[in-house]
Write an enzyme that holds these catalytic residues in place. Sequence first.
Site, PDB file in Angstrom:
ATOM      1  N   ASP A 230       0.849  -1.191   0.000  1.00 52.86           N
ATOM      2  CA  ASP A 230       0.000   0.000   0.000  1.00 52.86           C
ATOM      3  C   ASP A 230       0.891   1.249   0.000  1.00 52.86           C
ATOM      4  O   ASP A 230       1.847   1.344   0.784  1.00 52.86           O
ATOM      5  CB  ASP A 230      -0.892  -0.016   1.254  1.00 52.86           C
ATOM      6  CG  ASP A 230      -1.958   1.062   1.199  1.00 52.86           C
ATOM      7  OD1 ASP A 230      -3.107   0.738   0.852  1.00 52.86           O
ATOM      8  OD2 ASP A 230      -1.628   2.230   1.503  1.00 52.86           O
ATOM      9  N   ASN A 238      -2.337  13.078  -3.774  1.00 53.58           N
ATOM     10  CA  ASN A 238      -3.477  13.565  -4.567  1.00 53.58           C
ATOM     11  C   ASN A 238      -3.800  15.011  -4.207  1.00 53.58           C
ATOM     12  O   ASN A 238      -4.030  15.848  -5.092  1.00 53.58           O
ATOM     13  CB  ASN A 238      -4.714  12.712  -4.274  1.00 53.58           C
ATOM     14  CG  ASN A 238      -4.841  11.528  -5.226  1.00 53.58           C
ATOM     15  OD1 ASN A 238      -4.292  11.559  -6.316  1.00 53.58           O
ATOM     16  ND2 ASN A 238      -5.560  10.510  -4.812  1.00 53.58           N
ATOM     17  N   ASP A 247      -2.372   9.428 -10.446  1.00 53.52           N
ATOM     18  CA  ASP A 247      -2.443   8.311 -11.400  1.00 53.52           C
ATOM     19  C   ASP A 247      -1.067   7.958 -11.950  1.00 53.52           C
ATOM     20  O   ASP A 247      -0.731   6.776 -12.121  1.00 53.52           O
ATOM     21  CB  ASP A 247      -3.383   8.675 -12.565  1.00 53.52           C
ATOM     22  CG  ASP A 247      -4.850   8.546 -12.160  1.00 53.52           C
ATOM     23  OD1 ASP A 247      -5.106   8.143 -11.005  1.00 53.52           O
ATOM     24  OD2 ASP A 247      -5.722   8.850 -12.992  1.00 53.52           O
ATOM     25  N   GLU A 273      -4.990   2.462  -3.897  1.00 55.75           N
ATOM     26  CA  GLU A 273      -3.522   2.464  -3.938  1.00 55.75           C
ATOM     27  C   GLU A 273      -2.971   1.204  -3.288  1.00 55.75           C
ATOM     28  O   GLU A 273      -1.871   1.193  -2.764  1.00 55.75           O
ATOM     29  CB  GLU A 273      -2.915   3.713  -3.298  1.00 55.75           C
ATOM     30  CG  GLU A 273      -3.642   4.498  -2.247  1.00 55.75           C
ATOM     31  CD  GLU A 273      -4.275   3.726  -1.082  1.00 55.75           C
ATOM     32  OE1 GLU A 273      -5.280   3.030  -1.332  1.00 55.75           O
ATOM     33  OE2 GLU A 273      -3.799   3.869   0.051  1.00 55.75           O
TER      34      GLU A 273
HETATM   35  N1  LIG Z   1      -5.099   9.405  -8.212  1.00 55.70           N
HETATM   36  C1  LIG Z   1      -5.753   8.355  -7.755  1.00 55.70           C
HETATM   37  N2  LIG Z   1      -6.043   8.280  -6.445  1.00 55.70           N
HETATM   38  C2  LIG Z   1      -6.674   7.194  -5.985  1.00 55.70           C
HETATM   39  C3  LIG Z   1      -7.071   6.151  -6.845  1.00 55.70           C
HETATM   40  N3  LIG Z   1      -7.692   5.214  -6.081  1.00 55.70           N
HETATM   41  C4  LIG Z   1      -7.684   5.658  -4.808  1.00 55.70           C
HETATM   42  N4  LIG Z   1      -7.075   6.853  -4.736  1.00 55.70           N
HETATM   43  C5  LIG Z   1      -6.851   7.714  -3.566  1.00 55.70           C
HETATM   44  O1  LIG Z   1      -5.963   7.102  -2.652  1.00 55.70           O
HETATM   45  C6  LIG Z   1      -6.150   7.754  -1.382  1.00 55.70           C
HETATM   46  C7  LIG Z   1      -6.030   6.728  -0.286  1.00 55.70           C
HETATM   47  O2  LIG Z   1      -6.040   7.417   0.930  1.00 55.70           O
HETATM   48  P1  LIG Z   1      -6.054   6.728   2.339  1.00 55.70           P
HETATM   49  O3  LIG Z   1      -6.808   5.444   2.279  1.00 55.70           O
HETATM   50  O4  LIG Z   1      -6.521   7.760   3.311  1.00 55.70           O
HETATM   51  O5  LIG Z   1      -4.577   6.335   2.629  1.00 55.70           O
HETATM   52  P2  LIG Z   1      -3.204   7.132   2.551  1.00 55.70           P
HETATM   53  O6  LIG Z   1      -3.377   8.593   2.399  1.00 55.70           O
HETATM   54  O7  LIG Z   1      -2.368   6.431   1.512  1.00 55.70           O
HETATM   55  O8  LIG Z   1      -2.603   6.870   3.956  1.00 55.70           O
HETATM   56  P3  LIG Z   1      -1.922   5.547   4.519  1.00 55.70           P
HETATM   57  O9  LIG Z   1      -2.388   4.409   3.670  1.00 55.70           O
HETATM   58  O10 LIG Z   1      -2.445   5.443   5.903  1.00 55.70           O
HETATM   59  O11 LIG Z   1      -0.459   5.750   4.441  1.00 55.70           O
HETATM   60  C8  LIG Z   1      -7.511   8.414  -1.444  1.00 55.70           C
HETATM   61  O12 LIG Z   1      -7.321   9.818  -1.470  1.00 55.70           O
HETATM   62  C9  LIG Z   1      -8.110   7.956  -2.762  1.00 55.70           C
HETATM   63  O13 LIG Z   1      -8.908   8.941  -3.361  1.00 55.70           O
HETATM   64  C10 LIG Z   1      -6.781   6.278  -8.233  1.00 55.70           C
HETATM   65  O14 LIG Z   1      -7.087   5.430  -9.061  1.00 55.70           O
HETATM   66  N5  LIG Z   1      -6.118   7.387  -8.638  1.00 55.70           N
END
Ligand SMILES: Nc1nc2c(ncn2[C@@H]2O[C@H](COP(=O)(O)OP(=O)(O)OP(=O)(O)O)[C@@H](O)[C@H]2O)c(=O)[nH]1
Length: 375
Positions: A230, A238, A247, A273
């Site tokens: 992850d 983002n 992306d 992610e």
């Molecule tokens: N650009 C993009 N963002 C994505 C996609 N799928 C998920 N996300 C974003 O990934 C982010 C995941 O955030 P969180 O689950 O809060 O986790 P994090 O910020 O990585 O924090 P930790 O996992 O705790 O380190 C969210 O803002 C989603 O919108 C995608 O296909 N493209």
Amino acid sequence: MDLKKENRLLHARLRELTQKAQENQETLGRFHARELELLGAETLPELLSCMTEGLKTSFEIESLHLMLHDPNHEIRHLLYKNGLDEKAFPLLEFVDDMVTVNPRFQRLRSPWLGSFLSPEYDLLFSDPAGIESIAILPMVRHNRLIGSINLGSSEQSRFSRQLATDFLARLATICSVCLENTVNREHILISGLTDPLTELHNRRYLDRRLDEELARAGRYRQPLSCLFIDADHFKQINDTYGHQAGDIVLRELANRIRSQLRASDIATRFGGEEFALLLPQTCLNEALMLAERIRMEVNSQPIPLDNGSTLQLSVSIGVSETLPLSSKSQQKADGQRLLANADQALYTAKANGRNRIEYHQTDKALPDEINSSER
Ligand SMILES: Nc1nc2c(ncn2[C@@H]2O[C@H](COP(=O)(O)OP(=O)(O)OP(=O)(O)O)[C@@H](O)[C@H]2O)c(=O)[nH]1
């Protein structure tokens, strides 16, 4: 000529004709079965094997060379996705431009039979030595040449201009339609099991493969490991650089993961992610080594973005292993536990500070080399 002698001759001729008719009947039966096999082929490898070795057997012929026009390497990519390459089909050749192989292909839209002429027809066969007569069956769809089935015989009289070609034309048409359908079907199948952003497999594919890999691991008593990967603080990426930059980072992350894998490893985008890997014939220690390689590969080089800036990414990884039992009833539960354990270990890695690896198995200490390098 007396009547008796004439009668004997007529009888002999009749026997000859009956035998010929019987042979023709058998040949037709053989080809009918082969046509059904072509129409029933469910995968590209199955179809290609039927169009090469299968047809060669049916024709009882010395040389068969299947040429497929594949300028964008589309069919080759589908084969790779099936875990094969062109080497699996020695009688098959992919061609970027048919006309450079032979100018005759410019206009050829129906079978051509005749004597083999060297060097004019040399490129139509992988080994032209000993060929005396040939039949070239162009494969045509929507008035476009998509390939050619080249038959070569050591008998001068096997393929001559006088022979009727409607049966050969029909066979080439069946092959063309089957190829077009199979290619389309494989595209649909792949798009339903592939993540379009990263081109890794998707979660649906993982579910499917998990069952198969557990069954295999159970049968051969081999370990099966799982990695959950992850991206750390991805929301921040983002929020700071925009969704499009996010992306780009996900695509690059997928590439860096892919660069560390063996052909037999199964890499999927599990969602958002998060990525899940299935590692057949891999024990926990080997899985931990791979996890460390991936962690380093992601963290060692910043990722370039479109606007010229770069960003430093890190990942957290959870690792689990199972030694599945061969009992089928246990498999579903084994699979769910394998994924849940890797997910739980990932959660621990996040809780312990991120950019690190944790594994599920409480009675074992992490090997020294894991998480020890500079971060
Ligand atoms: N650009 C993009 N963002 C994505 C996609 N799928 C998920 N996300 C974003 O990934 C982010 C995941 O955030 P969180 O689950 O809060 O986790 P994090 O910020 O990585 O924090 P930790 O996992 O705790 O380190 C969210 O803002 C989603 O919108 C995608 O296909 N493209």
